[in-house]
Design a protein around this motif. Structure first.
Motif, PDB file in Angstrom:
ATOM      1  N   ARG A 289      36.603  41.025  57.674  1.00 36.72           N
ATOM      2  CA  ARG A 289      35.683  39.887  57.561  1.00 36.72           C
ATOM      3  C   ARG A 289      35.110  39.425  58.908  1.00 36.72           C
ATOM      4  NH1 ARG A 289      38.806  37.124  54.752  1.00 36.72           N
ATOM      5  NH2 ARG A 289      38.059  37.908  52.736  1.00 36.72           N
ATOM      6  N   PRO A 290      35.902  39.311  59.975  1.00 41.46           N
ATOM      7  CA  PRO A 290      35.317  38.871  61.245  1.00 41.46           C
ATOM      8  C   PRO A 290      34.250  39.806  61.794  1.00 41.46           C
ATOM      9  CG  PRO A 290      37.710  38.662  61.292  1.00 41.46           C
ATOM     10  CD  PRO A 290      37.368  39.438  60.063  1.00 41.46           C
ATOM     11  N   TYR A 291      34.199  41.008  61.279  1.00 46.20           N
ATOM     12  CA  TYR A 291      33.196  41.976  61.722  1.00 46.20           C
ATOM     13  C   TYR A 291      32.036  42.086  60.742  1.00 46.20           C
ATOM     14  CZ  TYR A 291      36.634  43.152  65.201  1.00 46.20           C
ATOM     15  OH  TYR A 291      37.505  43.080  66.259  1.00 46.20           O
ATOM     16  N   GLY A 292      31.973  41.141  59.811  1.00 45.62           N
ATOM     17  CA  GLY A 292      30.856  41.100  58.878  1.00 45.62           C
ATOM     18  C   GLY A 292      30.891  42.175  57.821  1.00 45.62           C
ATOM     19  N   ILE A 293      32.058  42.731  57.561  1.00 41.36           N
ATOM     20  CA  ILE A 293      32.190  43.835  56.619  1.00 41.36           C
ATOM     21  C   ILE A 293      32.956  43.365  55.387  1.00 41.36           C
ATOM     22  CG2 ILE A 293      33.146  46.151  56.263  1.00 41.36           C
ATOM     23  CD1 ILE A 293      32.837  46.516  59.347  1.00 41.36           C
ATOM     24  N   GLN A 294      32.382  43.615  54.223  1.00 42.66           N
ATOM     25  CA  GLN A 294      33.030  43.269  52.969  1.00 42.66           C
ATOM     26  C   GLN A 294      33.777  44.486  52.418  1.00 42.66           C
ATOM     27  OE1 GLN A 294      29.012  41.578  51.676  1.00 42.66           O
ATOM     28  NE2 GLN A 294      30.438  40.466  50.339  1.00 42.66           N
TER      29      GLN A 294
ATOM     30  N   ARG B  85      41.705  36.541  45.436  1.00 45.55           N
ATOM     31  CA  ARG B  85      42.300  36.975  46.695  1.00 45.55           C
ATOM     32  C   ARG B  85      41.249  37.346  47.741  1.00 45.55           C
ATOM     33  NH1 ARG B  85      45.484  38.317  42.436  1.00 45.55           N
ATOM     34  NH2 ARG B  85      47.769  38.234  42.695  1.00 45.55           N
ATOM     35  N   VAL B  86      40.121  37.870  47.272  1.00 48.19           N
ATOM     36  CA  VAL B  86      39.047  38.303  48.185  1.00 48.19           C
ATOM     37  C   VAL B  86      37.743  37.700  47.678  1.00 48.19           C
ATOM     38  CG1 VAL B  86      37.943  40.270  49.308  1.00 48.19           C
ATOM     39  CG2 VAL B  86      40.312  40.480  48.489  1.00 48.19           C
ATOM     40  N   PRO B  87      37.468  36.448  48.012  1.00 50.26           N
ATOM     41  CA  PRO B  87      36.300  35.761  47.444  1.00 50.26           C
ATOM     42  C   PRO B  87      34.971  36.416  47.763  1.00 50.26           C
ATOM     43  CG  PRO B  87      37.812  34.206  48.491  1.00 50.26           C
ATOM     44  CD  PRO B  87      38.271  35.571  48.877  1.00 50.26           C
ATOM     45  N   ASP B  88      34.917  37.176  48.847  1.00 52.36           N
ATOM     46  CA  ASP B  88      33.660  37.815  49.245  1.00 52.36           C
ATOM     47  C   ASP B  88      33.674  39.318  48.990  1.00 52.36           C
ATOM     48  OD1 ASP B  88      35.573  38.386  51.136  1.00 52.36           O
ATOM     49  OD2 ASP B  88      34.286  38.021  52.876  1.00 52.36           O
ATOM     50  N   MET B  89      34.472  39.774  48.031  1.00 53.44           N
ATOM     51  CA  MET B  89      34.505  41.210  47.765  1.00 53.44           C
ATOM     52  C   MET B  89      33.107  41.718  47.437  1.00 53.44           C
ATOM     53  SD  MET B  89      36.495  43.558  44.939  1.00 53.44           S
ATOM     54  CE  MET B  89      35.240  43.266  43.710  1.00 53.44           C
ATOM     55  N   ALA B  90      32.764  42.887  48.004  1.00 52.07           N
ATOM     56  CA  ALA B  90      31.409  43.418  47.839  1.00 52.07           C
ATOM     57  C   ALA B  90      31.129  43.834  46.403  1.00 52.07           C
ATOM     58  CB  ALA B  90      31.206  44.612  48.775  1.00 52.07           C
ATOM     59  N   GLY B  91      32.133  44.404  45.745  1.00 55.01           N
ATOM     60  CA  GLY B  91      31.931  44.847  44.381  1.00 55.01           C
ATOM     61  C   GLY B  91      32.752  46.079  44.075  1.00 55.01           C
ATOM     62  N   TYR B  92      32.360  46.769  43.007  1.00 59.59           N
ATOM     63  CA  TYR B  92      33.109  47.920  42.522  1.00 59.59           C
ATOM     64  C   TYR B  92      32.297  49.211  42.693  1.00 59.59           C
ATOM     65  CZ  TYR B  92      36.286  44.703  40.036  1.00 59.59           C
ATOM     66  OH  TYR B  92      37.190  43.728  39.709  1.00 59.59           O
ATOM     67  N   LEU B  93      33.018  50.303  42.863  1.00 60.48           N
ATOM     68  CA  LEU B  93      32.454  51.651  42.836  1.00 60.48           C
ATOM     69  C   LEU B  93      33.108  52.383  41.677  1.00 60.48           C
ATOM     70  CD1 LEU B  93      30.877  54.088  44.080  1.00 60.48           C
ATOM     71  CD2 LEU B  93      32.877  54.480  45.544  1.00 60.48           C
ATOM     72  N   VAL B  94      32.296  53.036  40.849  1.00 62.46           N
ATOM     73  CA  VAL B  94      32.824  53.671  39.642  1.00 62.46           C
ATOM     74  C   VAL B  94      32.367  55.120  39.569  1.00 62.46           C
ATOM     75  CG1 VAL B  94      32.935  53.606  37.119  1.00 62.46           C
ATOM     76  CG2 VAL B  94      32.791  51.462  38.426  1.00 62.46           C
ATOM     77  N   LYS B  95      33.343  56.014  39.388  1.00 57.83           N
ATOM     78  CA  LYS B  95      33.080  57.402  39.019  1.00 57.83           C
ATOM     79  C   LYS B  95      33.675  57.607  37.638  1.00 57.83           C
ATOM     80  CE  LYS B  95      34.321  62.199  40.108  1.00 57.83           C
ATOM     81  NZ  LYS B  95      35.019  63.119  41.044  1.00 57.83           N
TER      82      LYS B  95
END
Length: 836
Positions: A238-243, A283-293
């Motif tokens: 998070r401190p590096y702007g990465i979700q 737990r991770v309010p800013d989670m970017a989302g899901y990846l699905v295969k």
């Protein structure tokens, strides 16, 4: 790039292990005038230690200290401090300093960088943008660039993700740089130091999200304990702007949740995923989302219940919508039980067949993640036609930094030129300009979401990817994700200066060999659009052209005794060419207008088919593989001229890898050429294929404790035969009288380095030792090892400038170890300048 004359560059630095990547902040010295151009203070507008703006201040401190030995203090919330770097968001600046003028509009994550005037201004649209601008400024300083600039930089697209294929047990699928930095023994690791270092690298190239687990997902990641671990990982990024994002296993409600179904339209399944998603975001309010295969290569998916791919994607999309998340749904969906005898069957058709009719049925926060080509990260493929068939659906292009089919980091292959060809391709949708880069960023169809994702399988190795040189691909990916119009060579040169310093000869050499590397690899692996002729069944590494056919995977060449290539025309083939817009379809439909580098991708032709050069297809194959292997030898020669100009540790690492590549390129050359010569029966006009005048076959030598062994595939051994020790505990000896003229030779020995042991070999000339080596490539190189004698384990070692007399006795003693029986293929005595 402007380099001021008052800089004095330091010589070769102390040995480096690569851990810092391009963020070395390596020392440069400069005069008093130089120091006067450096800031004397740093002002940041956020005192929260976990904020990207605060991190930017720390990076500036470390960078100025590391590069120019200048100690600079950080202050907060002050304004107009003379000769300072001022870092923050536009809003923070306005609150502290008042109105700001002359700055163009900034998009999300964009920034303004100005080195003009008394202060350096680094102002972001948000805090992430301010950090990006800081890394860009530090990149200038680290390259000795004191240019006076003032510009705004905005991202091409909001999605700039990386995908890790890390498994919960700590292994990494297609990972060549060691175990996972995230997982071990089924859980998140406790020590996240390497994750912090990775976050810095990703932020410096403007990556804004990372999916930390394999697309072939393990549902146990969703346990409460592991979700707590994911929260710890997110706190580091998070401190590096990465979700942080997560890959999901579609069958989790059944296999992990205990339900009787994983039907995406079943109410209990919907509720189960809703609850899981709530737990994740708690737990991770800013989670970017899901990846699905799903529904691909044996992975579970909605087709089990006759549901559509849109039904599946929308299940997850609705779940993350309230939290601002998105769903990246992979278009890598295909039947891997195809029938090659059916002329119409074609895996390349799958993406359009599965997704086109669903265009417009996906939720707005669904992004279809599409591999750049219709097969699977090959050395050359046409652009995936799916990019032209989803007008109402957001898309992202999927690239691969990890070199799964491109030498697995043991071969130098700088991939950015390949990516540029894809991104710059004009699909001519509706007969209008339609660059792939404009399509995937959302510009062409005015979609808010879009961008790119790359498979980046970093590991615990200090080189991150297994090879120092392969880090150029990660750096280039970030640059192109931010701005697809950046030039591949300029990107490479920035990376080289940041990674290896400012020596002009080093810069020129790395530029030359790296820019040549993709075309060279294509030449000696697979050309004319036939794909990378590697083993697609086993490790995806060494040569095995026969594995491309007679399988259900659909990655075919349809090679027979008279002809080769996939007929993908509408008129007579699989109809794949008809998936493109009208102008492009017409080009690929006609064998005369199809670009020759893709000829065999779209057309099935005779080996005697004439190319524009006048050569036949088969002669082009022979010549190209010899040319590619010859050019690969030059990479090592050029690198060795840099000794003393690159620190010893990294110099020797790269030298060892390039030395290996010189040998393996010859193994590729001979395997491919021998296979097609054997198949077609058409001789090489140059009389090189299957003709090796300086070669001594191991099976023709006098053997004691060795026996012959028939190698499979046959083309990966000279004469299809090698020798192995008669037992796994007793040494073998192979000896012969040299019948070549007396002189000075390079001695090359082709052997097999298997996984499961570390055999040792010693070479003697008249009982005088002239060389020795150990079969430990699984520890010194990066590619997936093999337990067989094949094109993956085939290896070459060379001893230079050996003086030989006719009649001398050459002897090799091999000591087996474990399950590795000290295998030998052949010996070549090569006069100076000769490539066998």
């Amino acid at each position: 790039m402007q380099l001021l004359g008052f800089l004095v560059f330091l010589g070769v630095a102390a040995a480096e292990d690569g851990l810092k990547g391009w963020l070395r902040y390596a020392p440069l010295t400069c005069s008093d005038r130089c120091h006067s151009n450096l800031p004397s203070g740093i002002v940041t507008f956020n005192t929260t230690t976990t904020s990207p703006v605060y991190v930017a201040g720390t990076e500036l401190q470390n960078g100025l200290q590391g590069i120019y030995k200048k100690n600079v203090q950080v202050t907060h919330k002050k304004c107009n401090t003379a000769s300072s770097v001022v870092v923050g968001t536009l809003d923070q600046y306005r609150q502290a300093c008042g109105a700001v003028s002359g700055i163009p509009d900034l998009e999300e994550d964009g920034f303004w960088l100005s080195t003009k005037g008394s202060n350096v201004q680094i102002l972001g649209q948000n805090e992430r943008g301010a950090l990006y601008g800081t890394f860009e400024y530090l990149s200038m300083l680290a390259q000795g660039n004191f240019s006076k600039v003032a510009y705004a930089s905005n991202p091409s697209a909001p999605i700039r993700w990386v995908n890790q294929w890390d498994n919960m047990d700590g292994s990494i699928e297609r990972g060549y740089g060691g175990p996972s930095i995230f997982f071990k023994n089924g859980q998140i690791v406790q020590d996240l130091t390497r994750v912090t270092e990775y976050a810095r690298l990703l932020a410096s190239i403007k990556i804004n999200a990372v999916v930390i687990n394999n697309v072939n997902a393990n549902a146990t990641l969703l346990s409460p304990t592991n979700l707590e671990g994911v929260a710890r990982v997110a706190d580091v990024f998070r401190p590096y702007g990465i979700q942080v994002g997560l890959s999901l296993n579609f069958a989790s409600p059944q296999t992990f949740g205990g339900l009787g179904t994983f039907d995406p339209l079943d109410a209990s399944v919907i509720e189960w995923w809703s609850n899981i998603t709530a737990q994740v975001y708690e737990r991770v309010p800013d989670m970017a989302g899901y990846l699905v295969k799903a529904d691909s290569e044996g992975q579970p998916g909605p087709q089990t219940y006759n549901r559509t791919l849109a039904d599946a994607a929308n299940l997850f999309a609705k779940g993350v919508q309230p939290y601002g998340g998105i769903v990246m749904y992979r278009a890598f969906v295909y039947d891997h039980h195809l029938n090659e005898t059916n002329w119409r069957d074609d895996r390349a058709n799958a993406a359009v067949e599965f997704f086109k009719h669903l265009d417009g049925e996906f939720e707005d926060n669904v992004v279809i993640q599409i591999k750049y080509g219709p097969i699977d990260f090959q050395v050359r493929e046409p652009v995936s036609p799916l990019f032209a068939n989803l007008v109402n659906t957001s898309m992202a292009i999927e690239l691969q930094v990890t070199q799964e089919y491109l030498g697995q980091q043991s071969h130098l292959v700088y991939v950015a030129p390949l990516w540029k060809e894809i991104l710059n391709f004009d699909l001519r949708i509706d007969q209008k300009p339609s660059l792939v880069s404009d399509v995937v960023t959302g510009k062409r169809f005015k979609r808010k979401l879009g961008g790119s994702a790359a498979v980046v399988n970093v590991g615990t190795n200090s080189t991150w990817l297994g090879s120092h040189m392969s880090m150029s691909n990660l750096y280039a990916y970030g640059r192109l994700a931010w701005n697809p119009s950046d030039d591949a060579e300029e990107i490479l040169q920035d990376w080289t200066r940041l990674t290896f310093g400012l020596n002009q000869k080093v810069l020129d050499t790395i530029t030359r060999i790296s820019m040549d590397s993709w075309p060279v690899y294509e030449q000696y692996s697979g050309n004319l659009g036939i794909q990378t002729l590697t083993d697609i069944i086993y490790t995806h590494y060494g040569p095995s052209p026969a594995s491309q056919d007679n399988n259900g995977w659909g990655q075919w060449t349809r090679a027979d005794q008279t002809s080769i290539g996939m007929d993908r025309t509408v008129s007579n083939g699989t109809r794949f060419s008809g998936q493109y817009p009208k102008e492009i379809a017409a080009m690929y439909e006609d064998v005369e207008t199809t670009p020759e580098e893709l000829l065999l991708w779209f057309h099935h032709v005779n080996y005697t088919h004439r190319l524009s050069s006048g050569k036949t297809v088969i002669q082009h194959f022979y010549d190209s593989h010899y040319t590619g292997a010859q050019r690969a030898q030059g990479f090592l020669d050029q690198w060795e001229a840099l000794q003393g100009k690159v620190d010893p540790e990294r110099y020797e690492h790269v030298r060892r890898f390039l030395d290996y590549q010189t040998g393996h390129s010859i193994i590729w050359r001979d395997a491919i050429n021998n296979f097609y010569y054997n198949l077609s029966g058409i001789p090489d006009e140059g009389q090189r294929v299957d003709h090796h005048p300086w070669c001594i076959e191991a099976e023709s030598m006098k053997l004691e404790g060795y026996k012959t062994y028939d190698v499979t595939p046959f083309e990966t051994a000279s004469g299809a035969v090698a020798i192995v020790t008669t037992s796994n505990s007793t040494a073998g000896t192979a000896s012969t009288k040299i019948q070549f003229p007396s002189g000075t030779y390079d001695l090359a020995v082709n052997y097999y380095d298997l996984y499961g042991g570390k055999s040792q070999w010693k070479v003697y000339l008249n009982d005088r030792p002239i060389g020795q080596w150990v079969g430990n490539s699984e520890e010194t190189l990066s590619h997936t090892p093999s337990i067989y004698l094949d094109g993956h384990s085939a290896t070459r070692v060379k001893f230079r400038k050996i003086k030989v007399k006719r009649g001398d006795t050459l002897k090799i003693i091999g000591m087996p170890d474990g399950t590795e029986p000290a295998p030998l293929d052949y010996v070549a005595l090569l006069p100076a300048g000769t490539l066998d």
